[in-house]
Design a protein around this motif. Structure first.
Motif: not given
Length: 302
Positions: A1-11, A40-51
């Motif tokens: 099983m692989t866990k992937r994420a897209v994380v968005v935060g906008i001020n 236990l998501f691997e950091p390389e499988n998380i895409m983060t977009y801020l502002d």
């Protein structure tokens, strides 16, 4: 099983020309660490977009990548902290879409989210959306609410016409959106804010491709702590961080949202004493998925 994420935060909403927020970037950072440390998501499988990096095309491309890479048993999480609003359907009178507002580019509705996930088998991949935003609206809104004021003409159109509201984050196909018909009633203005009565078909939708956790009901606003307070997060995200940090965390969706409601209510009482603010996090999607554990692979098929 692989866990992937897209994380968005906008001020920073300077490009969109709506009022900026204070704590969404902090929320996104906190949720990122929850994904890594507790789920236990691997950091390389998380895409983060801020502002200003959170352009609509970039967000949709990242989600499309997650869907394309996922196999049965995998997990996708889309976390968003920022402004939400509503827009009318271009041709269907009375039907409106909830939208999330990226830092730049097109506002994103459930229609755009479905287009990047067409073909996804919801019985195979756990696609969970967590939105610490609100999609309600009105002409004058509190500074701590995560929705910009609407133009008077749009407010009047919503009050006069709206009978159906497509929740953002369910990933419903064009034909499946018929299940949302008549899912809101008694749409009216209450002290310059749009109020309504959501029906049961607003939250229990068997055609949904995702499990959706949203910051509030469609007739409420989502709040972040006042700038002068010790709470430097959105109230739902802060409640989730508190809950996860207290133990070795594993919980089903229904129990999670029940606990979030209890904790958000306590923060409202603490931070806005004497106010009439009510914020109730909501769980929506397939009823048979709500007993599954949050951000874990599914154990049955529809």
């Amino acid at each position: 099983m692989t866990k992937r994420a897209v994380v968005v935060g906008i001020n920073d909403y300077s490009v969109q020309g709506v009022n900026s927020l204070a704590m969404c970037v902090r929320d996104a950072s906190a949720f990122y660490h929850l994904l890594v440390d507790a789920f236990l998501f691997e950091p390389e499988n998380i895409m983060t977009y801020l502002d200003l990096k959170a352009d609509s095309a970039v967000i949709l491309k990242a989600l499309r990548y997650c869907v394309a890479q996922s196999e049965p048993g995998d997990v996708i999480c889309f976390y968003y902290a920022g402004h939400g609003s509503r827009l009318p359907h271009p041709t269907k009178v009375g039907q409106f879409y909830e939208v999330i507002i990226p830092a730049s580019g097109q506002w994103i509705s459930d229609h755009e989210l479905f287009n990047i996930s067409d073909g996804l088998q919801p019985s195979h991949v756990n696609f969970t959306c967590v939105f610490d935003s609100c999609h309600s609206g009105g002409m004058s809104l509190e500074a701590e609410a995560r929705t910009p004021p609407m133009e008077m003409t749009l407010v009047q159109q919503i009050v006069a016409q709206m009978n159906s509201l497509i929740p953002c984050g369910m990933l419903l196909s064009p034909t499946d959106r018929v299940v949302c018909e008549g899912n809101v009633k008694n749409v009216h203005l209450d002290h310059d804010r749009i109020d309504l009565d959501p029906g049961p078909n607003f939250t229990t939708v068997q055609q949904a491709k995702t499990t959706l956790i949203s910051g509030c009901r469609p007739d409420e606003l989502t709040y972040e702590g006042p700038v002068s307070s010790a709470v430097k997060n959105g109230l739902m995200t802060k409640s989730l961080v508190d809950l996860v940090n207290q133990s070795n965390f594993q919980i089903d969706h229904r129990s999670l949202v029940d606990e979030l409601n209890t904790r958000v209510s306590a923060y409202v009482t603490q931070l806005f004493p004497g106010s009439k603010i009510v914020q109730q996090p909501q769980l929506a999607g397939q009823d048979n998925r709500m007993g599954e554990n949050f951000l874990e692979g599914f154990t049955d098929s529809r």
